[in-house]
Enzyme design. Structure first.
Site, PDB file in Angstrom:
ATOM      1  N   ASP A 198       0.858  -1.186   0.000  1.00  0.00           N
ATOM      2  CA  ASP A 198       0.000   0.000   0.000  1.00  0.00           C
ATOM      3  C   ASP A 198       0.898   1.242   0.000  1.00  0.00           C
ATOM      4  O   ASP A 198       1.900   1.293   0.719  1.00  0.00           O
ATOM      5  CB  ASP A 198      -0.894   0.002   1.245  1.00  0.00           C
ATOM      6  CG  ASP A 198      -1.896   1.143   1.201  1.00  0.00           C
ATOM      7  OD1 ASP A 198      -2.944   0.954   0.535  1.00  0.00           O
ATOM      8  OD2 ASP A 198      -1.625   2.193   1.803  1.00  0.00           O
ATOM      9  N   LEU A 199       0.569   2.198  -0.893  1.00  0.00           N
ATOM     10  CA  LEU A 199       1.394   3.403  -0.980  1.00  0.00           C
ATOM     11  C   LEU A 199       1.156   4.299   0.247  1.00  0.00           C
ATOM     12  O   LEU A 199       0.029   4.441   0.724  1.00  0.00           O
ATOM     13  CB  LEU A 199       1.063   4.162  -2.262  1.00  0.00           C
ATOM     14  CG  LEU A 199       1.404   3.445  -3.584  1.00  0.00           C
ATOM     15  CD1 LEU A 199       1.020   4.336  -4.764  1.00  0.00           C
ATOM     16  CD2 LEU A 199       2.875   3.072  -3.647  1.00  0.00           C
ATOM     17  N   ASP A 218      -4.705   2.406  -4.299  1.00  0.00           N
ATOM     18  CA  ASP A 218      -3.238   2.380  -4.295  1.00  0.00           C
ATOM     19  C   ASP A 218      -2.718   1.101  -3.657  1.00  0.00           C
ATOM     20  O   ASP A 218      -1.614   1.055  -3.129  1.00  0.00           O
ATOM     21  CB  ASP A 218      -2.687   3.604  -3.564  1.00  0.00           C
ATOM     22  CG  ASP A 218      -3.154   3.676  -2.112  1.00  0.00           C
ATOM     23  OD1 ASP A 218      -4.117   2.954  -1.776  1.00  0.00           O
ATOM     24  OD2 ASP A 218      -2.559   4.438  -1.330  1.00  0.00           O
TER      25      ASP A 218
END
Length: 555
Positions: free
Chosen positions: A426-427, A469
């Site tokens: 996950d960004l 994301d």
């Protein structure tokens, strides 16, 4: 003979008679006593024929010369009476031991009240040899007529049969070919068939023309149409006058049907809209049709003799062709969709069916491949498949496809007893980029991140976009924990590098959670949940780092 014997009796003591009648005869003559069969007189012709002197031959009995037994002699006498002939067939032995076949004309006579037999002998040895040869020839000819598979026949000047083979009798419902003698075609064949034969024989009888390799229909005993190849020619007598015709017809139904099938096949091969390619057992091209040339862009001359590699597009892996090869070996058949390469380098898709052509022993002789162009259909299918299984923004597998890949990867890990890693990424701070630079910049960033993650992993690893994301990864066949850590660090470094968009420069980082699978009784969703929890642990630990769930590390 009776008159001669009467004259002889009247002049039995006449030397003039003996000189003029007996001695001067060129035919061997013997006078034999009926009482004991001894030879009393022999003319010069007999002396020369038998090879004895006059003194020697008059010491012999007829049984010394005649080689038949008494029973055989009586049988011959009886047979002569039945056949109403006044001569007999005997075998006489000469002085040199040679035996001759003779025809004996014999009758009684009386000399000085003593009874004699007067015999005139004709040598028929050569005649018998000729007769034997003729009999053998006739026997061979009859054997030919009765056993040949061809239709052989001879017709007189009126086109009536003199003889024919048994095969002709069979198809015209006659028990024996001899029953056909004297019959005309109109008495044997259906009117339409007879008309064909009559018309084609007129030039033979009238002009002496020959008929060569004429194909005619005929009907067997069950009324089924068949075909014959016929040759007919005139027969002449010694004065070169036509006395009839001779003919030989051979049943070529099987050949005719085969040629017709080949003609139809050739027409289909040429005009069918599907591409057809034929190879030998070495997979080298031996024939293609026009449709294949149009589909592939190659001319026939360009591909004949070439191996099939000229079509290879590198779209399919080795395993694909291995499966194809195995199916052909086991089932002599394969069907599937194949991407091939045209002459101009562009790809085309075909529904390909391959059939092995075998002989009676099951050995493969050729392979016949048909190509149905499905390029446009497959392109549409690929678009639909892309929409269903791939992320529209990044081109990576989506959540649906990822789960299918994971199911297969877990099954393979169980079979091979290897470790499998499931990761969630996950960004960090992605919301900031979206809020401050807009969704367009955010989308460009996601595309770039997808490329960086993929380039940081091995070709047999999988990366998918799960939504927003969030990304998921599968790393199969894990050898050591150190290798996994190096891969994770490489991904984190790639994600944290600055991103230059058309409007600005921004940067993000990533948090990764990992779950290592090895013979667990977990479902896919449970494993994903474990990796997801590990990812949140990485975020809680300060972001821009990875976390490997310790409960699942068993290295």
């Amino acid at each position: 003979m009776t008159k001669s014997l009467s004259v002889f009796n009247k002049a039995k003591n006449s030397k003039q008679y003996a000189d003029n009648f007996f001695e001067s005869s060129k035919a061997p003559m013997l006078i034999i006593k009926q009482e004991n069969g001894s030879i009393s007189y022999a003319n010069s012709a007999a002396i020369n024929y038998y090879g004895y002197s006059h003194q020697q031959i008059t010491k012999l009995k007829i049984t010394d010369i005649n080689q038949l037994s008494n029973n055989e002699i009586q049988q011959e006498i009886t047979l002569a009476a039945e056949e109403k002939r006044d001569y007999f067939f005997f075998t006489h032995k000469l002085a040199n031991g040679q035996c001759k076949e003779v025809e004996v004309h014999s009758g009684p006579m009386t000399i000085d009240k003593e009874k004699f037999l007067y015999s005139i002998i004709h040598d028929i040895t050569e005649r018998r040899a000729v007769e034997q040869e003729l009999n053998e020839l006739n026997s061979d000819f009859i054997t030919l007529l009765e056993n040949t598979s061809d239709f052989i026949y001879f017709k007189d000047i009126n086109c009536r049969l003199r003889f024919c083979s048994q095969t002709l009798a069979v198809i015209t419902n006659h028990e024996n070919w001899r029953d056909m003698i004297g019959k005309h075609d109109l008495e044997i064949f259906p009117p339409n068939t007879a008309k064909i034969y009559i018309e084609e024989e007129l030039p033979i009888i009238n002009k002496g023309d020959s008929l060569i390799d004429k194909i005619n229909p005929h009907y067997d005993q069950d009324g089924r149409e068949r075909w014959v190849c016929t040759n007919k020619w005139p027969v002449f007598d010694a004065d070169k006058k036509i006395i009839g015709l001779c003919g030989i017809s051979r049943d070529i139904t099987a050949k005719h049907q085969m040629e017709e099938e080949q003609r139809i096949s050739a027409s289909v091969f040429k005009h069918v809209s599907d591409g057809i390619l034929i190879t030998n057992t070495n997979r080298k091209v031996i024939k293609v049709n026009d449709a294949f040339c149009k589909l592939s862009g190659y001319s026939s001359a360009e591909v004949i003799g070439k191996p099939l590699t000229f079509l290879k597009s590198d779209y399919h892996d080795t395993e694909f062709f291995t499966c194809m090869h195995n199916d052909l070996l086991q089932n002599k058949y394969w069907q599937g969709d194949v991407w091939n390469k045209r002459k101009d380098g562009t790809l085309f898709a075909s529904r390909v069916s391959i059939n092995a052509v075998t002989n009676k022993q099951g050995n493969v002789l050729n392979y016949i491949s048909t190509f149905v162009d499905i390029t446009s259909r497959l392109r549409k299918y690929q678009k639909i498949e892309q929409m269903a299984y791939f992320d529209a923004l990044t081109g990576l597998p989506n959540r649906v496809l990822f789960k299918e890949i994971l199911t297969k990867a877990l099954a393979k890990a169980n079979d091979t007893k290897t470790r499998l890693v499931i990761c969630f990424l996950d960004l960090d701070n992605f919301k900031y980029v979206n809020d401050n630079y807009g969704h367009k910049t955010g989308d460009l960033l996601l595309v770039e991140i997808a490329k960086r993650i993929k380039s940081s992993m091995n070709t047999y690893d999988t990366v998918a976009r799960m939504g927003g994301d969030e990304f998921a990864m599968i790393i199969p066949n894990l050898k050591t924990l150190e290798k996994l850590k190096k891969t994770l660090v490489r991904i984190l470094d790639a994600c944290s590098k600055p991103f230059n968009s058309p409007d600005n420069t921004s940067s993000v980082s990533a948090s990764i959670g990992c779950c290592i699978y090895y013979k667990h009784n977990f479902y896919e969703q449970q494993l994903l949940s474990i990796a997801d929890l590990a990812m949140y642990r990485a975020k809680n630990n300060g972001k821009n780092q990875y976390y490997i769930c310790p409960d699942d590390v068993r290295l």
